[in-house]
Each structure stands twice: as C-alpha cells, then as structure tokens.
Design an enzyme around this catalytic site. Sequence first.
Site, PDB file in Angstrom:
ATOM      1  N   ASN A 159       8.349  28.107   4.452  1.00 18.87           N
ATOM      2  CA  ASN A 159       8.745  28.962   3.336  1.00 18.87           C
ATOM      3  C   ASN A 159       8.845  30.396   3.829  1.00 18.87           C
ATOM      4  O   ASN A 159       7.860  31.119   3.905  1.00 18.87           O
ATOM      5  CB  ASN A 159       7.713  28.845   2.199  1.00 18.87           C
ATOM      6  CG  ASN A 159       8.197  29.512   0.925  1.00 18.87           C
ATOM      7  OD1 ASN A 159       9.252  30.154   0.907  1.00 18.87           O
ATOM      8  ND2 ASN A 159       7.437  29.361  -0.137  1.00 18.87           N
ATOM      9  N   ASP A 165      11.496  30.825  -4.436  1.00 14.89           N
ATOM     10  CA  ASP A 165      10.752  29.606  -4.797  1.00 14.89           C
ATOM     11  C   ASP A 165      11.052  29.182  -6.236  1.00 14.89           C
ATOM     12  O   ASP A 165      11.214  27.998  -6.523  1.00 14.89           O
ATOM     13  CB  ASP A 165       9.236  29.830  -4.665  1.00 14.89           C
ATOM     14  CG  ASP A 165       8.809  29.952  -3.211  1.00 14.89           C
ATOM     15  OD1 ASP A 165       9.676  29.843  -2.327  1.00 14.89           O
ATOM     16  OD2 ASP A 165       7.606  30.163  -2.973  1.00 14.89           O
ATOM     17  N   GLY A 185       9.511  24.789  -1.626  1.00 16.21           N
ATOM     18  CA  GLY A 185       9.814  26.204  -1.394  1.00 16.21           C
ATOM     19  C   GLY A 185      10.243  26.556   0.019  1.00 16.21           C
ATOM     20  O   GLY A 185      10.518  27.713   0.316  1.00 16.21           O
ATOM     21  N   ASP A 187      12.735  27.016   3.127  1.00 15.37           N
ATOM     22  CA  ASP A 187      14.080  27.574   3.008  1.00 15.37           C
ATOM     23  C   ASP A 187      14.672  27.925   4.373  1.00 15.37           C
ATOM     24  O   ASP A 187      14.020  27.771   5.416  1.00 15.37           O
ATOM     25  CB  ASP A 187      14.063  28.801   2.082  1.00 15.37           C
ATOM     26  CG  ASP A 187      12.919  29.746   2.409  1.00 15.37           C
ATOM     27  OD1 ASP A 187      12.650  29.939   3.610  1.00 15.37           O
ATOM     28  OD2 ASP A 187      12.279  30.257   1.470  1.00 15.37           O
ATOM     29  N   ASP A 352      26.650  11.515   6.300  1.00 13.68           N
ATOM     30  CA  ASP A 352      25.723  10.622   5.621  1.00 13.68           C
ATOM     31  C   ASP A 352      26.425   9.299   5.274  1.00 13.68           C
ATOM     32  O   ASP A 352      27.635   9.272   5.035  1.00 13.68           O
ATOM     33  CB  ASP A 352      25.258  11.321   4.335  1.00 13.68           C
ATOM     34  CG  ASP A 352      24.122  10.598   3.653  1.00 13.68           C
ATOM     35  OD1 ASP A 352      23.087  10.412   4.296  1.00 13.68           O
ATOM     36  OD2 ASP A 352      24.286  10.220   2.478  1.00 13.68           O
ATOM     37  N   GLU A 381      26.031   8.415  10.070  1.00  9.55           N
ATOM     38  CA  GLU A 381      24.844   7.593   9.840  1.00  9.55           C
ATOM     39  C   GLU A 381      25.276   6.140   9.632  1.00  9.55           C
ATOM     40  O   GLU A 381      26.030   5.828   8.720  1.00  9.55           O
ATOM     41  CB  GLU A 381      24.104   8.072   8.597  1.00  9.55           C
ATOM     42  CG  GLU A 381      22.834   7.267   8.349  1.00  9.55           C
ATOM     43  CD  GLU A 381      22.305   7.422   6.928  1.00  9.55           C
ATOM     44  OE1 GLU A 381      21.095   7.272   6.737  1.00  9.55           O
ATOM     45  OE2 GLU A 381      23.102   7.672   6.012  1.00  9.55           O
TER      46      GLU A 381
HETATM   47 CA    CA Z   1      11.169  29.795  -0.548  1.00  9.94          CA
END
Ligand code: CA
Length: 639
Positions: A159, A165, A185, A187, A352, A381
Amino acid sequence: MLFHQANKSRRGGHNYRKKNTINLKLRLLFILLLFNFNMKAQNLSIDRVEPPFWWTGMKTNTVEVLIHGKNIADGILTLTHKGITLGEIKKVENPNYLFVTLKINPGVKPSKFSFTLQKGTESLLIPYELKERTPKENRNLGLGSEDFIYLLMPDRFANGDTNNDNVPEMKEPSIKRDTLYGRHGGDIQGVINHLDYIKSLGITAIWMNPEVENNQPKESYHGYAATDLYRIDRRLGTNTLYLKYAEKCHEMGLKVIKDVVFNHIGNEHWLYKDLPAKDWVHHFDNFTRTTYRSSALVDPYGSKADKDILSKGWFDKHMPDLNQKNPQLARYLIQNSIWWAEYAGIDCFRIDTYPYPDLEFMNAWVKAIQKEYPKIGIFGETWVDEVPVQAYFAQNNIKNLPFESKLPGVTDFQLYFAMTKAFNEEFGWMNGLMHLYYTLAQDYLYKDPMKNVVFLDNHDLGRFYSAIKEDDKKLKMALTFMLTTRGIPSLYYGTEILMKNDFDWGNHDKVREEFPGGWSDHKQDKFTEAGRSLRENEMFKYIQNLATWRKNNHTAHSGKLMQFIPENEVYVYFRYDDTQTIMIILNSSKEEKQLSTARFSERMQGYTTAKDAVSGELYTNLKEIKIPAGESLVLILQK
Ligand code: CA
C-alpha cells in the site's frame, strides 16, 4: 482465470453516467467548448468517447471511435479537419451509440479537433485528439527466455498510497482487510516503491493482475471483472501513475506485462449496462456457466453443444461472456490493447482465459498487435489438462488442425502439473522426476517452446511451498529447474520469502496474502534483509544468485536443451550452444548420489572440469560427480 463462488451481484447505478461529461482529460476542453458554442444543447450530451484519443503515424491508418450519449444515433456527425477523413458512421441496435471510422492520412500532424454532432436545432462539438507517438526507444520491448517474471496482485503487494484506500463513489468504497475477498489497499505506488526490491531478486519483467477499473460491488480486488477498459482502477492509482510506473520500470531495465481479458467483463461494466447491441454478449434463457473444459474445442468427436458452452457460457455470474464475433466489439478490444501498448509502452500482454474467447478473434488480435508492435511479447493462459490441448492453443507443429493458433507462448500448466508431481512423488517409471522428462519430450508439438512461461504457482493455485510441504531443499531444486529449463520463468510474489498456503476454493485470499512489509501496520518488513528470517534470506539469496547468473548467461536462458532419461532418481540435462555447455543435475533421492557421467558423453566430451554456476566451486573430476541428497547442481563445463 479466476474462479469464484456464485456471486449474485446487484446492479446499481453507474458512477460515470453524468450528463455533459466525457472521459478524463477531454472533460475540461469539452466544457470550454460547451460554453463557447453549445450552452443550449441541453438535450444532447455525450458521456463516452473511446478510445479517448489516438495517435498519428500508426501502421493501421484508421481508428473506430465509439461515441456514447442518449439518443445520439439519429444525429448527424461531421468532421472537417485537414488530413483526416470521416469514414463510415455505423449505427447499432442501441440508439445511444455511434461508431465512427477516422481515416488518418499519412503525414497528418498531431492535432486537436472536434466532431460536430447535429440533431434538430442543437449541435454539439465533440473534441478529439491525435497525439504524437512516443519515440520507440525503451518501449514495447517484447519478452523472451532471457526474462524472469515476477507476478504480483497489486491490491495485495504494498500500500504505497493510503489516500486511495477509500473511494466513496466506488461500489466497494473502502478497504476491508479483515473481510474475505475485501480490498486491502495495495496499489501501483506500492509497486513503484518496491521496484528496487523486485529488481534485486534478478527479476526482469513484472506481471500484475489487471489494473483496469473493477467497480463491482464485491470481490473485485483481483481485477478480472473490468468495468472500464480505458481506466486504471482508482484504488490502484491513475492512468498517469500507470504511465509513470511503466516509465520507471523501463528506466530500471524492467519490462512491463499487461494482463488483459477478452473473454468477459464485469456485469457493472458500463457497456454491459447499456449494450450497443444484444449480440455483444452471449445470452442463454437461464444462466449457463462455461464447463471450463477446453478439450471440447480440440476433441475431434466433440459435440457442438459442448464447444458452444465452453466458449459462450459465462465464466461466472457476474462476468458476462463477450461475443467477439461482433465486428464493433472485436475492433473495440483490439484498439484498447493497442491504446495501452502505445500509451504506456508496455512490453508484453498476458491474455487471460485464452481458450474461451472466439479463437478466430484471438488470431486477429495477435495479428493486429504484431502489425503495430512486431517485437511485443504475447502469452496466453492455457489452464488445460494435456500437452496436446495446450499446444493446440499455441503456435504449433500439428498438421491439419481445423484451427491454426497464432499465439506465440502459453502459461505452461502442463509443466506446472509435472513439477508439482516431480518434487512430491517417489521416483518411478512414470513418477517423480520422470514427469519433467515426459512433459518436455512433448515439446515437438510447439513451434517455439522457449516462449512458454514456466511457473511453480500463481494467484489461482496453491503455493508451491505448501505443495512440497514446506521443504526448502525441494523448493530450491524446483527453482533450479524452473530457472534452467527452457522457457520464461515466472515467480509468484512471496515465494522468495517462503509464503505458503494451499488453494482453498472457499478462500482465495489464502494465496493472495499481503506481502509482509507492504502495509504500515505490519510488524515485519520482509522487503528488507533485516526483516527476513535466516531461512527466508537463504531462499531470497538462492533465487537472487541463480537468477542474476542466468540473466547474464546467454546459454543458461537461450541455449539449446538436451535431456537424458532420468535414472536412479537423478535427472540430468544440458543447456548448450557454440560458446558454452551447462550441466544441470537434479537428485530427488534421499541419499547422496555418485553420478557416473559416461552416459552423457554426447555433451560432455572434451570437458575436464566444471565450475558451479553460483558458488564458483570447482569440480576437477567430471567422470564421477557427487550430488548431495535432494539437491541440484548447475555446472558450467570447462575444457
Ligand atoms: Ca492504497
């Protein structure tokens, strides 16, 4: 790929459908123009223009721009700008859309201009921009066997910015670190803050799970239920921050891999909530889930029903299945990828759920991306169960298939299955290390197996350290194999500090835990040597030493591979080229082995000594090599 518990997402209002606003950077200019020309255009408004901008000098000289606004389809759209021609203007079922093709003539200068949308007595100017391309140096570099990938989940790594957040206007407005599947949270700033750490491990490329907006009411931290393909999720950062991240990576010699999903979007995606045409998404009378059995597509005896459900069934209840056969949607997805490649200079795409979208579309996507960026890396994938099925979805050497895939590389699930067994089972005719041998023996199916990504685990699998019952020696041997066999090795974050846990279908968070040290309230900071235990430091250094050596040794990552049938619980293989021969020995036995090397003379002839690749220890007798129980050796042969 991401499996979920059934998720009955409620459908709420959309955050972005604000009148008279358009995307991001265009907003201010647009408001100015409104004041100048269109203050009274009260019934006419645009809320989306995608791609939000484009570039001059692209190899494909057209771009199809999606314009979205209430009942705009019967408006008249015009454009007068030197060097740019308005091509076909397409209407679709939904009157809230116009699809406009821009033809950008060669030599057009980067410029800002506006479309005029006229409806009745009202008119609206819709600003657009063709930017200048960033010089190619240090961008779109591609990905190869010389690379070593670090896979991380951005919400769970670090974070770096607590200001993002909690974002009240998002459907999941705050972090809930103690709640199952809640946001934590982490990032992009957190990743930027630890690029030095990642690089110090010998990593050359970072793959983050998708960073685009996932504004779903719950369980969207993983990134695989997109709600805006042109916007970085605000909990992770901004588009500008992502660009900064990519630039910083490139400055540091790290490549950027972008994880993209073409099979599905989130059911809160604005496009899904106001579908351009019904056929953008596959519909069933009752919710129909894909069978996840890609073999149905390969099976010469397969029924159409099975093939259809695999491709058209939904990945999950909150993941509408996209119909890439719709030409507007196909172009939308292709342009979106080119947009990110150009915007951030990314080096590689990880796709994906590769078998699930329309495969002809996937070929068209690969072709279009490679046309603009010939060097760019691409791997898909392929979570399937057999080598030939996996090879079917990659560029392969199999004749007379009904479909010829253009996908350069795959996530090598077959070698993953093999490794899990190889380092867990007792040695036998078909057991233990034999799995590695047999799996690689089937590489004749691939056009270029060196482009396959080799991994011990990932965000959807139990951590390898737990799979081998927290046996450090076995982890080292597996890492040695991963870093010296063919292909592009990929490390899941935390393996280096012995993060553990089996995959739990009721709790995916177990394998997506916060990296210790990534949050200010963590008691330990394992990004630092002082914060790691002796055991963790030993593993960290083991990977660091081997990966750093590999990075600087062309033969180790790009030499040819020759393997010998494992015997007596020992597997021997070589990486070699005109300049060097490297011998790798894995001993899965609980006993020390004295290896007679006469059997390997084909590769060892003329060599009399060897040097351990990492420790530098000298081996003066190559006729008999001693390998401790459960250990591996990487030897550079010397004359
Ligand atoms: Ca954050």
